[in-house]
Design an enzyme around this catalytic site. Structure first.
Site, PDB file in Angstrom:
ATOM      1  CB  SER A  10      -0.949  -0.054   1.200  1.00 14.96           C
ATOM      2  OG  SER A  10      -2.009   0.847   1.039  1.00 14.96           O
ATOM      3  CG  ASP A  19      -6.632  -2.770  -3.108  1.00 19.14           C
ATOM      4  OD1 ASP A  19      -7.216  -2.039  -2.281  1.00 19.14           O
ATOM      5  OD2 ASP A  19      -5.471  -3.162  -2.958  1.00 19.14           O
ATOM      6  CG  HIS A  36      -5.505  -2.785   0.968  1.00 20.13           C
ATOM      7  ND1 HIS A  36      -5.082  -2.177  -0.183  1.00 20.13           N
ATOM      8  CD2 HIS A  36      -4.777  -2.220   1.973  1.00 20.13           C
ATOM      9  CE1 HIS A  36      -4.153  -1.276   0.101  1.00 20.13           C
ATOM     10  NE2 HIS A  36      -3.941  -1.299   1.402  1.00 20.13           N
TER      11      HIS A  36
END
Length: 519
Positions: free
Chosen positions: A234, A460, A488
Site C-alpha cells: 500500500s 482493491d 487490499h
C-alpha cells in the site's frame, strides 16, 4: 489500512483488516542489557558519492539485542534528522529482525506495511508468517522497521487519549459543508497541528516520504547489503518507488503490492478511493444478499439505499454508546469501510449493520476503535493517526479554497453515492499544518533500476487497480502482476499464483511471464 481523518482527509492505505486485527495492541519490547545472539552488524562499504558528514551514519555498527518473541532481535539506528543538513541532529529508527531460517541469507528483506504510519516492527514481530511466506523466511533475514515519525522511531506525538477521543469522535455542531462547519473543522485541524508541533518538536518538519526513503537506504547499508531487497504494501509502495527514484543503482529486488500512483493528486486519490470503497460495498452486498444471514433484502441498489438512509438517520439522531460517545456518520463510515479491506471480514460487517439498525452502536465503535488504534480502556496503542497526518500533509499539495472543496465534494457524491458524500473537504485537515511546504505529485520512473514488481488487485478498495497499472507503466523497469479478486493487497492472501511469483522474484530474481494474471 486506509486512514480516514474524521471529518477531513481520505488518503492511502496500510494494512488489510486481518493484519490490523492481529497487530492491534502488540508492542515489541527492547532490552538494553539483553545481550542478544546477533552481535554487531557489519555495514556495507561506504560509496564514493556519499557526503562526508553522512559517512558516520553509514558506518555505524548495530548492536542487536534480544527482544520479546522467540527468535527476534532488535536494534536502533541513528539517522540524520534533516538529510540536507546532517550535522543538525539525529533521530532514532527502530528495527526488528528474524534471522533466515535456512541459515545462509541472500540479504535482509525490509518490509513496510503501509499507512503512512503503520509499524513494520509490529508487522514482523507479531505477524511474520502473514508478512512473509516460508521461502522468504528461509532465504532472507526478515527486517521490520518503523519509518521516521512512526511509533518507536522518534515518533510524532500530538494529543493525549482524552483529546484524541475528542478529535476523532466528537460531532461537529454545524451542518456539514456550511461556512460554520468549515470554520469549526478548520479550527480543530489547526489546534491538532499546533499540538503536534509542540509535542513532537523540530523533527516534525522532516517527516516526509523522501526523508523516509533516504532512511531506507541507510538501513540497507548498516544491515550490510549492497542492494535493497524490499516488500512494501500500500503506502509502502510509494516509499519503495521513491527509494528507486532516489537510488536506482541500489534498488535490488523490490515488490510493490497494492500500488499507489505517485502522480495522483489528493483530489484524484479521493475520487478513486471513493469509487473503490463503493465497489467493494457493492461486492459485499451482492455476497450478503446471496447468503442466509443478511440484514438487507432486495437488490444491491435497494440495499445501498437502505445504507444511505441509515447514515442519514445517524446524522440526524446519533446513537449513544455506553462510554458517552455518540455514533455519528463519520464514525459509522469508518466502521463500514474497515471490514471492506478483506472479504473474510464481510460477515462481521453484516453483524455491525444489524446492530446499528437496532439502535446499538457497540460493533460500530469497536470497528472504528480498531481502525484508530484505540483499546477498550480508551488508550491509543499506536500513533498512526499522528504519523498519518504528518506524512500526508507534506507529501501532497492541498487547496484550502472553500468553493473548490465544495465542487470536489459534489463530484465525490456523484461518483460514489453511498460513500462519497462523507469523503469531501479533505483539504481542510492540512490547510493549517505547521509546515506548509508541500510536495507536487509526479510520475516516478526510476531510470536504470533493476526490474521492479508491481502487484495489483482488481477490486482493491483502498489502492484501486488502475494505480498499479499506472505505476508499472511509469517505472522504466516495472512489470505488473494482476490478482483478480477482492481485498487490499494480494501477497500471502490465499493466491498460490501470486505467492509463487513474488517469492520466485525476491529469492531468485525470476521475472514472471508478461501480463501474469492470478486468481
Amino acid at each position: 489500512m486506509t486512514r480516514i481523518r474524521r471529518r477531513t482527509l481520505l488518503t492511502i492505505g496500510a494494512l488489510a483488516t486481518a493484519v490490523a486485527l492481529t497487530l492491534t495492541g502488540c508492542v515489541t519490547a527492547f532490552f538494553p542489557d539483553g545481550g542478544g545472539s546477533g552481535g554487531a552488524s557489519t555495514p556495507a562499504p561506504v560509496t564514493d558519492d556519499l557526503a562526508g558528514d553522512l559517512v558516520p551514519f553509514y558506518e555505524q555498527q548495530l548492536a542487536w539485542e534480544s527482544c520479546e518473541g522467540e527468535g527476534f532481535e532488535c536494534a536502533t539506528v541513528a539517522a540524520p534528522m534533516d538529510w540536507e543538513n546532517p550535522a543538525d541532529g539525529d533521530i532514532e529508527l527502530s528495527i526488528v529482525r528474524q534471522r533466515a531460517t535456512g541459515g545462509d541469507p541472500i540479504g535482509s528483506l525490509l518490509l513496510n506495511p503501509g499507512g503512512p504510519g503503520a509499524s513494520g516492527v509490529d508487522l514482523v514481530a507479531d505477524s511474520v508468517d502473514f508478512a512473509a511466506g516460508e521461502p522468504l523466511q528461509r532465504d532472507f533475514d526478515i527486517v521490520g522497521f518503523d519509518p521516521r515519525g512512526v511509533e518507536r522511531s522518534t515518533p510524532v506525538r500530538c494529543l493525549d487519549a482524552e483529546d484524541m477521543d475528542a478529535y476523532l469522535y466528537d460531532l461537529p455542531t454545524a451542518e456539514k459543508g456550511s461556512d460554520a462547519w468549515i470554520a469549526e473543522i478548520t479550527d480543530s485541524s489547526a489546534r491538532f497541528g499546533a499540538a503536534c508541533a509542540a509535542k513532537t518538536g523540530e523533527s516534525l518538519e522532516f517527516v516526509t516520504t523522501v526523508n523516509a526513503a533516504r532512511d531506507l537506504d541507510l538501513l540497507r547499508a548498516v544491515l550490510g547489503d549492497d542492494e535493497l531487497y524490499y516488500l512494501g504494501y500500500s503506502y509502502g509502495t510509494f516509499l519503495g518507488a521513491t527509494y528507486a527514484e532516489l537510488y536506482p543503482e541500489r534498488a535490488g529486488r523490490l515488490v510493490l503490492d497494492g500500488a499507489i500512483d505517485p502522480s495522483a493528486s489528493i483530489t484524484d486519490v479521493n475520487v478513486a478511493q471513493s469509487k473503490g470503497f463503493e465497489s467493494a460495498l457493492a461486492a459485499y452486498l451482492e455476497d450478503c444478499l446471496d447468503g442466509t444471514d443478511c440484514p438487507f433484502s432486495g437488490t444491491v441498489d435497494e440495499a445501498k439505499q437502505d445504507i444511505t438512509a441509515l447514515l442519514s438517520s445517524v446524522e440526524q439522531s446519533p446513537l449513544p454508546a455506553s462510554d458517552g460517545r455518540q455514533l455519528g456518520t463519520s464514525t459509522l463510515v469508518t466502521a463500514i469501510i474497515y471490514p471492506l479491506y478483506s472479504a473474510a471480514s464481510w460477515p462481521y460487517l453484516s453483524q455491525m449493520f444489524e446492530q446499528v439498525m437496532s439502535g446499538d452502536p457497540t460493533y460500530a465503535f469497536y470497528f472504528a476503535d480498531q481502525y484508530n488504534g484505540r483499546d477498550e480502556d480508551g488508550e491509543y496503542l499506536n500513533n498512526q493517526t499522528e504519523a498519518f497526518s504528518a506524512y500526508n500533509c507534506r507529501d501532497y499539495t492541498f487547496d484550502p479554497d472553500v468553493e473548490t472543496m465544495r465542487a470536489n465534494a459534489e463530484e465525490l457524491a456523484a461518483v460514489a453515492p453511498v460513500i462519497g458524500p462523507y469523503m469531501g473537504y479533505g483539504d481542510i485537515g492540512c490547510s493549517a499544518w505547521p509546515y506548509p511546504e508541500q510536495a507536487d505529485r509526479d510520475e516516478i520512473h526510476a531510470e536504470g533500476a533493476a526490474p521492479i514488481m508491481v502487484v495489483g488487485t482488481t477490486n482493491d478498495p483502498a489502492t484501486p487497480y488502475q494505480w498499479a497499472e499506472a505505476l508499472a507503466e511509469q517505472l522504466e523497469s516495472g512489470f505488473l502482476v494482476t490478482y483478480e479478486g477482492e481485498g487490499h493487497t494480494a501477497y500471502n492472501k490465499g493466491s498460490d499464483c501470486v505467492n509463487a511469483a513474488v517469492e520466485a522474484f525476491l529469492v531468485d530474481g525470476t521475472v514472471p511471464q508478461e501480463g501474469l494474471t492470478c486468481d
